[in-house]
Design a protein around this motif. Structure first.
Motif, PDB file in Angstrom:
ATOM      1  N   THR A 193       0.754  -1.016   0.160  1.00 56.23           N
ATOM      2  CA  THR A 193      -0.140  -0.106   0.046  1.00 56.23           C
ATOM      3  C   THR A 193       0.838   1.461  -0.004  1.00 56.23           C
ATOM      4  O   THR A 193       0.608   2.334  -0.759  1.00 56.23           O
ATOM      5  CB  THR A 193      -0.896   0.030   1.120  1.00 56.23           C
ATOM      6  OG1 THR A 193      -1.757  -1.073   1.147  1.00 56.23           O
ATOM      7  CG2 THR A 193      -1.894   1.358   1.333  1.00 56.23           C
ATOM      8  N   ILE A 194       1.755   1.244   0.731  1.00 57.11           N
ATOM      9  CA  ILE A 194       2.658   2.574   0.864  1.00 57.11           C
ATOM     10  C   ILE A 194       3.651   2.513  -0.189  1.00 57.11           C
ATOM     11  O   ILE A 194       3.666   3.734  -0.824  1.00 57.11           O
ATOM     12  CB  ILE A 194       3.641   2.307   2.050  1.00 57.11           C
ATOM     13  CG1 ILE A 194       2.695   2.218   3.219  1.00 57.11           C
ATOM     14  CG2 ILE A 194       4.708   3.337   2.331  1.00 57.11           C
ATOM     15  CD1 ILE A 194       3.674   1.951   4.656  1.00 57.11           C
ATOM     16  N   ALA A 195       4.102   1.441  -0.843  1.00 64.11           N
ATOM     17  CA  ALA A 195       4.983   1.422  -1.980  1.00 64.11           C
ATOM     18  C   ALA A 195       4.280   1.915  -3.251  1.00 64.11           C
ATOM     19  O   ALA A 195       4.836   2.743  -3.940  1.00 64.11           O
ATOM     20  CB  ALA A 195       5.478   0.069  -2.023  1.00 64.11           C
ATOM     21  N   SER A 196       2.837   1.583  -3.339  1.00 63.48           N
ATOM     22  CA  SER A 196       2.077   2.035  -4.456  1.00 63.48           C
ATOM     23  C   SER A 196       1.940   3.425  -4.320  1.00 63.48           C
ATOM     24  O   SER A 196       1.728   4.272  -5.607  1.00 63.48           O
ATOM     25  CB  SER A 196       0.795   1.295  -4.282  1.00 63.48           C
ATOM     26  OG  SER A 196       0.872  -0.027  -4.507  1.00 63.48           O
ATOM     27  N   TYR A 197       1.855   4.173  -3.221  1.00 54.91           N
ATOM     28  CA  TYR A 197       1.626   5.585  -3.129  1.00 54.91           C
ATOM     29  C   TYR A 197       2.977   6.015  -4.034  1.00 54.91           C
ATOM     30  O   TYR A 197       2.562   7.081  -4.901  1.00 54.91           O
ATOM     31  CB  TYR A 197       1.230   6.055  -1.885  1.00 54.91           C
ATOM     32  CG  TYR A 197       1.638   7.267  -1.539  1.00 54.91           C
ATOM     33  CD1 TYR A 197       0.011   8.287  -1.669  1.00 54.91           C
ATOM     34  CD2 TYR A 197       2.541   8.113  -1.431  1.00 54.91           C
ATOM     35  CE1 TYR A 197       0.217   9.391  -1.641  1.00 54.91           C
ATOM     36  CE2 TYR A 197       2.469   9.640  -1.175  1.00 54.91           C
ATOM     37  CZ  TYR A 197       1.297  10.267  -1.375  1.00 54.91           C
ATOM     38  OH  TYR A 197       1.213  11.685  -1.007  1.00 54.91           O
ATOM     39  N   PHE A 198       4.041   5.786  -3.585  1.00 57.19           N
ATOM     40  CA  PHE A 198       5.291   6.418  -4.294  1.00 57.19           C
ATOM     41  C   PHE A 198       5.362   5.944  -5.759  1.00 57.19           C
ATOM     42  O   PHE A 198       5.846   6.751  -6.421  1.00 57.19           O
ATOM     43  CB  PHE A 198       6.450   6.176  -3.408  1.00 57.19           C
ATOM     44  CG  PHE A 198       6.450   6.833  -2.014  1.00 57.19           C
ATOM     45  CD1 PHE A 198       6.425   8.198  -1.776  1.00 57.19           C
ATOM     46  CD2 PHE A 198       5.639   5.882  -1.013  1.00 57.19           C
ATOM     47  CE1 PHE A 198       6.406   8.677  -0.618  1.00 57.19           C
ATOM     48  CE2 PHE A 198       5.808   6.475   0.279  1.00 57.19           C
ATOM     49  CZ  PHE A 198       6.159   8.008   0.494  1.00 57.19           C
ATOM     50  N   LEU A 199       4.753   4.789  -5.977  1.00 61.21           N
ATOM     51  CA  LEU A 199       5.222   4.154  -7.439  1.00 61.21           C
ATOM     52  C   LEU A 199       4.235   5.040  -8.537  1.00 61.21           C
ATOM     53  O   LEU A 199       4.828   5.391  -9.400  1.00 61.21           O
ATOM     54  CB  LEU A 199       4.814   2.694  -7.612  1.00 61.21           C
ATOM     55  CG  LEU A 199       4.436   2.265  -8.753  1.00 61.21           C
ATOM     56  CD1 LEU A 199       6.203   2.065  -9.267  1.00 61.21           C
ATOM     57  CD2 LEU A 199       3.997   0.727  -8.730  1.00 61.21           C
ATOM     58  N   PHE A 200       3.113   5.305  -7.647  1.00 57.86           N
ATOM     59  CA  PHE A 200       2.161   6.141  -8.895  1.00 57.86           C
ATOM     60  C   PHE A 200       2.343   7.801  -8.821  1.00 57.86           C
ATOM     61  O   PHE A 200       1.819   8.236  -9.719  1.00 57.86           O
ATOM     62  CB  PHE A 200       0.739   5.760  -8.494  1.00 57.86           C
ATOM     63  CG  PHE A 200       0.374   4.381  -9.031  1.00 57.86           C
ATOM     64  CD1 PHE A 200       0.185   4.017 -10.170  1.00 57.86           C
ATOM     65  CD2 PHE A 200       0.017   3.519  -8.027  1.00 57.86           C
ATOM     66  CE1 PHE A 200       0.096   2.827 -10.563  1.00 57.86           C
ATOM     67  CE2 PHE A 200      -0.375   1.991  -8.180  1.00 57.86           C
ATOM     68  CZ  PHE A 200      -0.315   1.647  -9.523  1.00 57.86           C
ATOM     69  N   ALA A 201       3.105   8.066  -7.764  1.00 53.79           N
ATOM     70  CA  ALA A 201       3.507   9.511  -7.697  1.00 53.79           C
ATOM     71  C   ALA A 201       4.226  10.034  -8.802  1.00 53.79           C
ATOM     72  O   ALA A 201       5.396   9.211  -8.977  1.00 53.79           O
ATOM     73  CB  ALA A 201       3.922   9.866  -6.235  1.00 53.79           C
ATOM     74  N   ARG A 202       3.850  11.023  -9.596  1.00 53.97           N
ATOM     75  CA  ARG A 202       5.005  11.169 -10.699  1.00 53.97           C
ATOM     76  C   ARG A 202       6.245  12.049 -10.230  1.00 53.97           C
ATOM     77  O   ARG A 202       7.244  12.007 -10.968  1.00 53.97           O
ATOM     78  CB  ARG A 202       4.089  12.062 -11.812  1.00 53.97           C
ATOM     79  CG  ARG A 202       3.252  11.220 -12.513  1.00 53.97           C
ATOM     80  CD  ARG A 202       2.306  11.815 -13.295  1.00 53.97           C
ATOM     81  NE  ARG A 202       1.433  12.732 -12.657  1.00 53.97           N
ATOM     82  CZ  ARG A 202       0.342  13.398 -13.457  1.00 53.97           C
ATOM     83  NH1 ARG A 202       0.218  13.048 -14.500  1.00 53.97           N
ATOM     84  NH2 ARG A 202      -0.537  14.230 -12.737  1.00 53.97           N
ATOM     85  N   ALA A 203       6.101  12.735  -9.527  1.00 50.61           N
ATOM     86  CA  ALA A 203       7.280  13.575  -8.866  1.00 50.61           C
ATOM     87  C   ALA A 203       6.798  14.227  -7.490  1.00 50.61           C
ATOM     88  O   ALA A 203       5.739  14.491  -7.103  1.00 50.61           O
ATOM     89  CB  ALA A 203       7.487  14.824 -10.001  1.00 50.61           C
ATOM     90  N   PRO A 204       7.942  14.660  -6.828  1.00 55.71           N
ATOM     91  CA  PRO A 204       7.673  15.765  -5.736  1.00 55.71           C
ATOM     92  C   PRO A 204       6.818  16.812  -6.040  1.00 55.71           C
ATOM     93  O   PRO A 204       6.760  17.429  -7.000  1.00 55.71           O
ATOM     94  CB  PRO A 204       8.959  16.106  -5.188  1.00 55.71           C
ATOM     95  CG  PRO A 204      10.044  15.134  -5.945  1.00 55.71           C
ATOM     96  CD  PRO A 204       9.539  14.653  -7.131  1.00 55.71           C
ATOM     97  N   GLY A 205       5.811  16.928  -5.149  1.00 54.09           N
ATOM     98  CA  GLY A 205       4.779  18.227  -5.321  1.00 54.09           C
ATOM     99  C   GLY A 205       3.620  17.682  -5.882  1.00 54.09           C
ATOM    100  O   GLY A 205       2.457  18.289  -6.025  1.00 54.09           O
ATOM    101  N   ASP A 206       3.519  16.202  -6.269  1.00 54.75           N
ATOM    102  CA  ASP A 206       2.351  15.788  -6.874  1.00 54.75           C
ATOM    103  C   ASP A 206       1.074  15.890  -5.817  1.00 54.75           C
ATOM    104  O   ASP A 206       0.005  15.991  -6.475  1.00 54.75           O
ATOM    105  CB  ASP A 206       2.766  14.086  -7.049  1.00 54.75           C
ATOM    106  CG  ASP A 206       1.260  13.373  -7.630  1.00 54.75           C
ATOM    107  OD1 ASP A 206       0.920  13.763  -8.721  1.00 54.75           O
ATOM    108  OD2 ASP A 206       0.761  12.646  -6.931  1.00 54.75           O
ATOM    109  N   ALA A 207       1.214  15.849  -4.633  1.00 51.52           N
ATOM    110  CA  ALA A 207       0.166  15.982  -3.741  1.00 51.52           C
ATOM    111  C   ALA A 207      -0.469  17.314  -3.664  1.00 51.52           C
ATOM    112  O   ALA A 207      -1.641  17.445  -3.344  1.00 51.52           O
ATOM    113  CB  ALA A 207       0.942  15.932  -2.190  1.00 51.52           C
TER     114      ALA A 207
END
Length: 388
Positions: free
Chosen positions: A362-376
């Motif tokens: 679950t945690i790894a998937s969050y970062f896997l699908f995040a494209r770049a810093p600031g995506d949030a």
């Protein structure tokens, strides 16, 4: 939702929440005294007798012990207070969600995580565990944080720490939003904890420190991967290595929290996203894998649509498998078996081998699908509408 159909939809949602709340209140009464609430009663009776409330198996903070003042009102009075606080906080959160995200997908998320979740119904309502009150205080902190009342949000977190100690690790994640740190929230939280502990010392002396020692010495349980490894210690180099991991578990928990905080700073992760990820990570590492510790996490997860970013919406969906796993595990524990003893004993032995990789995924998937810093910071494609 808009126009007449939108108003009708909101009315339907409010009616469902109202009926669910009334049903849960009735269920709490009918369920009576169960599970750890039996031990709570013994602890509170020690308080009323002027004895040491931490002389038995009390692993809780002074605020939990102070609930003894409600016991003269009836055996279920403290339980109904805790359940009532959780139900009130849940209603306030639902109303806020309805105002900001009235779209059906947000309500599907709410139904999966809270309304239809056996973990919430069993642990918080039927058993009346004090993690439900922790969840209520954290929900209050979430809503106050969104409203800009940072000091009050910190005070709610401080009260949660005085009830059970693990919410202490949430304070820096509530305070850090991207790379902006709120000293006001942090100072209010720590001041609340300090005032509470000073008051506890005045009333109970230093008896409450036994809770810290008891918690540090507990054995791995249920959803902990360390509990599962007891059946296969060779996976970590043998029984000696496993014992070392268990004895130094507190250091691993603190290191995990520190790593999460560093990543939050580096990736500029929004405070609620970060809180969901960090609390999950800490609970996966913590050796006492009781499912009730995940109650506050579930309420943080259900609040994610309030953030209104692509990142938060994605994280909400990514949490569904773990949410469903918690519900399934608790259904088996409470209703399908004899708490995984004679029936389903393999689940008690090996559940950590499911919980840990599923949580890590679950945690790894969050970062896997995040494209770049600031995506949030990207605005969600679902429209955000403030109502009233």
């Amino acid at each position: 939702m808009d126009g007449t159909s939108g108003r009708q939809g909101r009315v339907v949602v409010l009616v469902v929440i109202g009926l669910w709340t009334l049903g849960m209140a009735a269920l709490a009464v009918m369920a009576g005294v169960q599970h750890d609430y039996v031990y709570y009663l013994a602890q509170w009776q020690l308080v009323l007798a002027g004895a040491d409330a931490w002389s038995t198996d009390n692993a809780y903070g002074p605020l939990h012990t102070s609930l003894a003042i409600l016991l003269p009102l009836g055996t279920l009075a403290p339980k109904l207070f805790m359940v009532g606080a959780m139900l009130a906080a849940n209603t306030a959160l639902a109303v806020r969600l309805l105002a900001i995200r009235p779209q059906p997908d947000a309500w599907l998320h709410y139904a999966i995580v809270i309304l239809a979740n056996v973990a919430v119904i069993s642990l918080a309502v039927i058993y009346g565990l004090n993690d439900g009150l922790v969840a209520a205080l954290i929900v209050a902190a979430v809503l106050l944080r969104f409203s800009g009342a940072l000091a009050w949000a910190g005070a709610m977190l401080g009260l949660a720490v005085l009830l059970k100690f693990y919410p202490l690790l949430l304070i820096p994640f509530f305070a850090l939003d991207g790379r902006r740190f709120s000293f006001r929230l942090t100072i209010a939280a720590l001041a609340t904890v300090a005032i509470g502990l000073v008051a506890a010392c005045a009333v109970f002396g230093d008896d409450w420190l036994a809770a810290v020692r008891f918690g540090a010495g507990r054995e791995p349980k249920l959803l902990s991967v360390l509990a599962a490894l007891a059946s296969a210690p060779a996976l970590v180099g043998g029984a000696g290595s496993l014992d070392w991991l268990i004895r130094h578990n507190a250091a691993f928990v603190l290191a995990t929290a520190a790593l999460c905080l560093a990543i939050t700073w580096w990736r500029r992760i929004a405070w609620l996203d970060a809180s969901v990820l960090a609390l999950l990570a800490v609970l996966l590492v913590y050796k006492v894998g009781h499912p009730q510790f995940f109650l506050p996490w579930l309420f943080l997860v259900v609040a994610l649509p309030l953030v209104g970013t692509i990142s938060a919406d994605r994280l909400a969906r990514l949490c569904w498998p773990f949410v469903l796993f918690l519900g399934l595990f608790q259904w088996g524990y409470a209703f399908g078996t004899d708490q995984y003893h004679a029936i389903g004993g393999e689940v008690r032995l090996y559940a950590g081998f499911v919980a840990f990789p599923l949580g890590v995924a679950t945690i790894a998937s969050y970062f896997l699908f995040a494209r770049a810093p600031g995506d949030a910071a990207e605005v969600s494609r679902a429209p955000i509408q403030w109502r009233g």
